[in-house]
Design an enzyme around this catalytic site. Sequence first.
Site, PDB file in Angstrom:
ATOM      1  N   TYR A   1      -4.978  17.201 -10.525  1.00 38.35           N
ATOM      2  CA  TYR A   1      -4.130  16.271 -11.342  1.00 38.35           C
ATOM      3  C   TYR A   1      -2.951  16.989 -12.046  1.00 38.35           C
ATOM      4  O   TYR A   1      -1.733  16.218 -11.936  1.00 38.35           O
ATOM      5  CB  TYR A   1      -5.324  15.949 -12.355  1.00 38.35           C
ATOM      6  CG  TYR A   1      -4.879  14.707 -13.334  1.00 38.35           C
ATOM      7  CD1 TYR A   1      -4.796  13.370 -13.195  1.00 38.35           C
ATOM      8  CD2 TYR A   1      -4.259  15.036 -14.670  1.00 38.35           C
ATOM      9  CE1 TYR A   1      -4.222  12.437 -14.034  1.00 38.35           C
ATOM     10  CE2 TYR A   1      -3.707  14.119 -15.422  1.00 38.35           C
ATOM     11  CZ  TYR A   1      -3.804  13.022 -15.243  1.00 38.35           C
ATOM     12  OH  TYR A   1      -3.296  12.055 -16.001  1.00 38.35           O
TER      13      TYR A   1
ATOM     14  N   ASP B   1       0.918  -1.349  -0.084  1.00 38.51           N
ATOM     15  CA  ASP B   1      -0.014  -0.051   0.037  1.00 38.51           C
ATOM     16  C   ASP B   1       0.862   1.213  -0.019  1.00 38.51           C
ATOM     17  O   ASP B   1       1.571   1.750   0.909  1.00 38.51           O
ATOM     18  CB  ASP B   1      -0.902   0.058   1.075  1.00 38.51           C
ATOM     19  CG  ASP B   1      -1.871   1.316   1.096  1.00 38.51           C
ATOM     20  OD1 ASP B   1      -1.869   2.190   0.422  1.00 38.51           O
ATOM     21  OD2 ASP B   1      -2.751   1.113   2.114  1.00 38.51           O
TER      22      ASP B   1
ATOM     23  N   LYS C   1       1.286  16.242 -11.414  1.00 34.45           N
ATOM     24  CA  LYS C   1       2.346  15.874 -12.777  1.00 34.45           C
ATOM     25  C   LYS C   1       3.259  16.924 -12.984  1.00 34.45           C
ATOM     26  O   LYS C   1       4.363  16.573 -12.973  1.00 34.45           O
ATOM     27  CB  LYS C   1       1.415  15.849 -13.906  1.00 34.45           C
ATOM     28  CG  LYS C   1       0.302  14.801 -13.999  1.00 34.45           C
ATOM     29  CD  LYS C   1       0.816  13.520 -13.632  1.00 34.45           C
ATOM     30  CE  LYS C   1      -0.371  12.523 -13.814  1.00 34.45           C
ATOM     31  NZ  LYS C   1      -0.006  11.099 -13.485  1.00 34.45           N
TER      32      LYS C   1
ATOM     33  N   SER D   1       2.950  13.298 -17.227  1.00 32.25           N
ATOM     34  CA  SER D   1       1.818  13.336 -18.090  1.00 32.25           C
ATOM     35  C   SER D   1       2.145  14.771 -18.628  1.00 32.25           C
ATOM     36  O   SER D   1       2.536  15.754 -17.918  1.00 32.25           O
ATOM     37  CB  SER D   1       0.569  13.365 -17.349  1.00 32.25           C
ATOM     38  OG  SER D   1      -0.430  14.047 -18.079  1.00 32.25           O
TER      39      SER D   1
END
Length: 292
Positions: A169, A72, A173, A157
């Site tokens: 998001y 994890d 990145k 990304s």
Amino acid sequence: MSKTKNRIVLVTGATRGIGKGTALALSGDDTIVYITGRSESENQTSSLPGTLSTTVAEIKERGGQVIPVKCDHNDDKQIAQLLERVMDEQGQLDILVNCVYQVPDDLSVWKPFWQRPVEQHWNAMINVGLRAHYLACYHAAPHMVKAQSGLMVTVSSPAARAYIHSVIYGLGKAAKDKMMYDIAKELREYNVAAFALWPGIVRTERLQPAIENNQLPAEYEVFKSGMESSEFTGRIIDAVDRSNTAMTYTGASWWNTTLAKKMGIVDIDGQQPESYAKLLGNPINAPEIMIK
């Protein structure tokens, strides 16, 4: 333990998606691939297909050697124990590929940032998608420095520059790109390479059903010619490593398509996907200066 003859690779988050594809592409009879994930059975952590055992089975079908480790990556101690285990068992780590990521279930439903759940999205995309990558590099670095060799790759990304999905998001990145720029500077003198890769749109377990059923959103039409298999990233990393050119690419972010053309690498269909650079921009060039 003395150094083995095998290439030792660690790919995090390899139960599905780019992580799984990368592990498959890097596997071989001269390589031992460690893979991590949380899913030991279907539907345990995601409604999407993919488990540690299915990745193991596919690697073994190709004649590869693989060691699965349930981990994890929200737990700092488990990340430390993971790297300790690799070194205890193998005495070396040649390639680290950070792919582990958690995609919030509602990420594809567009909302402005002030309407998104902070805790859920931050924990998934920053704690797992960024912090876990940093910690894997942190624990791998002393061993690679001692060996005076190694390669660290983080899957990033074009969202590092272009707006894609959401503020958090993109923030994660962009931070991954900067992280690899700076890690590379500190590792350069030890002959350890570090860089980030920008895949295009990848035909993962999440996206493939929509492609097959012609259910892609209209805005995806322009991206079809550049779509990649989940193995494309791993093919590129494998080529860079085997050509001993990793230090040429250290300290930067690279479109998969750019490195693929440099290395003469094609995707599993024998084609080189088209670049999205004109649509989504190119990575920034980090200055050489270091202010200590």
